[in-house]
Design an enzyme around this catalytic site. Structure first.
Site, short mmCIF file in Angstrom:
data_model
loop_
_atom_site.label_atom_id
_atom_site.label_comp_id
_atom_site.label_asym_id
_atom_site.label_seq_id
_atom_site.Cartn_x
_atom_site.Cartn_y
_atom_site.Cartn_z
N CYS A 1 75.04 79.02 90.73
CA CYS A 1 75.03 78.06 91.85
C CYS A 1 73.82 78.20 92.77
O CYS A 1 73.56 77.32 93.58
CB CYS A 1 76.33 78.18 92.65
SG CYS A 1 77.78 77.94 91.63
N ASN B 1 82.72 71.49 93.64
CA ASN B 1 81.60 72.41 93.40
C ASN B 1 80.94 72.04 92.07
O ASN B 1 81.52 72.26 91.02
CB ASN B 1 82.14 73.85 93.38
CG ASN B 1 81.05 74.88 93.17
OD1 ASN B 1 79.92 74.54 92.83
ND2 ASN B 1 81.40 76.14 93.33
N HIS C 1 75.39 75.42 99.77
CA HIS C 1 76.11 75.22 98.51
C HIS C 1 77.55 74.83 98.83
O HIS C 1 78.18 75.41 99.73
CB HIS C 1 76.06 76.52 97.69
CG HIS C 1 76.90 76.46 96.47
ND1 HIS C 1 76.82 75.42 95.57
CD2 HIS C 1 77.87 77.30 95.99
CE1 HIS C 1 77.69 75.62 94.60
NE2 HIS C 1 78.34 76.75 94.83
N1 COA Z 1 97.75 74.84 93.81
C1 COA Z 1 98.81 75.39 94.41
N2 COA Z 1 98.94 76.72 94.59
C2 COA Z 1 97.93 77.48 94.16
C3 COA Z 1 96.79 76.96 93.55
C4 COA Z 1 96.72 75.58 93.37
N3 COA Z 1 95.67 74.97 92.78
N4 COA Z 1 95.96 77.97 93.24
C5 COA Z 1 96.55 79.11 93.65
N5 COA Z 1 97.75 78.81 94.21
C6 COA Z 1 98.73 79.74 94.78
C7 COA Z 1 98.62 81.15 94.23
O1 COA Z 1 99.32 81.27 93.03
C8 COA Z 1 99.22 81.95 95.35
O2 COA Z 1 100.63 81.87 95.25
P1 COA Z 1 101.55 83.15 95.57
O3 COA Z 1 101.25 83.50 97.00
O4 COA Z 1 102.92 82.64 95.33
O5 COA Z 1 101.09 84.19 94.62
C9 COA Z 1 98.81 81.20 96.60
O6 COA Z 1 98.46 79.87 96.18
C10 COA Z 1 97.64 81.80 97.33
O7 COA Z 1 96.64 82.07 96.37
P2 COA Z 1 95.30 82.74 96.79
O8 COA Z 1 94.53 83.08 95.57
O9 COA Z 1 95.59 83.83 97.80
O10 COA Z 1 94.58 81.53 97.54
P3 COA Z 1 93.30 81.55 98.41
O11 COA Z 1 93.62 81.16 99.78
O12 COA Z 1 92.49 82.82 98.22
O13 COA Z 1 92.45 80.38 97.74
C11 COA Z 1 90.60 79.97 96.26
C12 COA Z 1 92.05 80.49 96.39
C13 COA Z 1 90.17 80.11 94.82
C14 COA Z 1 90.61 78.48 96.68
C15 COA Z 1 89.68 80.78 97.21
O14 COA Z 1 89.88 82.16 97.00
C16 COA Z 1 88.22 80.46 97.01
O15 COA Z 1 87.77 79.36 97.27
N6 COA Z 1 87.41 81.44 96.57
C17 COA Z 1 85.98 81.22 96.34
C18 COA Z 1 85.78 80.67 94.95
C19 COA Z 1 84.42 80.02 94.78
O16 COA Z 1 83.91 79.41 95.68
N7 COA Z 1 83.85 80.16 93.58
C20 COA Z 1 82.60 79.58 93.25
C21 COA Z 1 81.48 80.27 93.95
S1 COA Z 1 79.93 79.56 93.61
#
Ligand code: COA
Length: 331
Positions: free
Chosen positions: A112, A288, A258
């Site tokens: 990215c 993204n 980004h």
């Molecule tokens: N829909 C509904 N629920 C979802 C879900 C979705 N698409 N994805 C995950 N969940 C659930 C999980 O299973 C978890 O449930 P649980 O508490 O019962 O176990 C809950 O939501 C929280 O999950 P969590 O992983 O803690 O969410 P988060 O707040 O960390 O958000 C991301 C997850 C991936 C959105 C976040 O971590 C993120 O954006 N990270 C950066 C990733 C990124 O930018 N990558 C590219 C970089 S260039």
């Protein structure tokens, strides 16, 4: 002293628009969760147009916008982390499609951060003086790399291509690139390939890492780990680049980050003390698109007449690698 001027921009947005509600038809998710956690409302997937053709369409649009004939381009630098061919390079395929017969070509992959890396390289060639007009094109078709059984990662990504034609400017430009080697934990995508060489054996070290079908075939991500890295990397890259430029955040007119997650952008913006009104965001409709995010924002802004002469602009990116970087330039 290095300096760049953006002469023209172009985008290619694939035809299939997929909303969060559409995803919830086949995945255990919902619009409220995705939008509140990421800012994303929809993304586009390229159902049938290959990555290099997406790149070529964005490249052609950028050259037209710049008023530069394809034959006038001296160099094409393409950024992609989702190529469809090991070789030829995507920039070579673009060169052929758009008829940039005089252009040298090269591809880069810093995921990215790719557009930042490519513009940084371009600025050094322009400074050298050998190349006068350089096309930087970023194109990503991530949809085939994403595991649609992984609801936390798959909802984040879209497909898209965007390009810019740049030339040397006498207004100064500063850049900062960084990497924090993290091969198989935060974010990776293995290239799974069959082969029939009788001497080449299964690699045990790789098998230990790629121990499931999903790990062999699809993007793997530690969402929380990447999130933490990204907020810090974005703030650090902007701070280091501004220090090189002898500027403060108050001197910057426009920040183009980004587009990974609205919450990452907001947290880093707050940490940097930047007025959020100066920070451009278009993640809502694009998601993204990896290295295509920043040039897609540039194209939006140029079309809206918001890229004005004399503006001080900061581009900042981060991604798999883990890479990060920023550029500060005056348009
Ligand atoms: N829909 C509904 N629920 C979802 C879900 C979705 N698409 N994805 C995950 N969940 C659930 C999980 O299973 C978890 O449930 P649980 O508490 O019962 O176990 C809950 O939501 C929280 O999950 P969590 O992983 O803690 O969410 P988060 O707040 O960390 O958000 C991301 C997850 C991936 C959105 C976040 O971590 C993120 O954006 N990270 C950066 C990733 C990124 O930018 N990558 C590219 C970089 S260039």
């Amino acid at each position: 002293m290095r300096g760049i001027k953006i002469l023209g921009t172009g985008v290619y947005t694939p035809e299939t628009k997929v909303t969060n509600d559409d995803l919830s038809q086949f995945m255990d998710t919902n619009n409220e969760w995705i939008e509140s956690r990421t800012g994303i409302r929809s993304r586009n997937y390229s159902a049938s147009v290959p990555n290099h053709e997406m790149a070529a369409m964005a490249a052609k649009a950028a050259a037209e916008d710049a008023g530069v004939a394809p034959e006038e381009l001296d160099l094409i630098i393409a950024s992609t982390c989702s190529p469809e061919f090991f070789y030829p390079c995507m920039s070579g395929l673009v060169q052929n499609i758009i008829g940039a017969v005089n252009a040298a070509v090269m591809d880069i992959n810093t995921a990215c951060t790719g557009f930042i890396s490519a513009v940084d390289i371009a600025s050094r060639y322009l400074e050298d003086g050998d190349y006068k007009k350089i096309l930087v094109v970023a194109s990503e078709r991530l949809s085939p790399h994403v595991d649609f059984e992984d609801r936390s990662a798959s909802i984040l990504f879209g497909d898209g291509a965007a390009a810019a034609v740049i030339e040397k400017s006498h207004k100064p430009m500063y850049s900062y690139l960084s990497a924090k080697g993290d091969p198989f934990e935060a974010l990776y995508c293995y290239v799974n390939k069959e082969h029939n060489c009788p001497y080449t054996k299964e690699n045990e070290a790789l098998n230990a890492i790629m121990d499931t079908e999903a790990k062999k075939n699809y993007l793997q991500m530690d969402g929380k780990g990447v999130y933490k890295f990204a907020v810090d990397a974005m703030a650090t890259a902007v701070t280091k680049t501004l220090a090189k430029a002898g500027l403060t955040t108050d001197d910057i007119d426009l920040v183009i980050p980004h587009q990974a997650n609205i919450r990452i952008i907001q947290s880093a913006t707050k940490a940097l003390g930047i007025n959020p009104e100066k920070v451009y965001v278009n993640i809502y409709e694009h998601a993204n698109t990896s290295s295509a995010c920043i040039p897609t924002c540039l194209d939006d802004l140029k079309k809206e007449g918001r890229l004005k002469e004399g503006m001080k602009i900061c581009l900042v990116g981060f991604g798999a690698g883990l890479t990060s970087g920023a550029i500060v330039f005056e348009q």
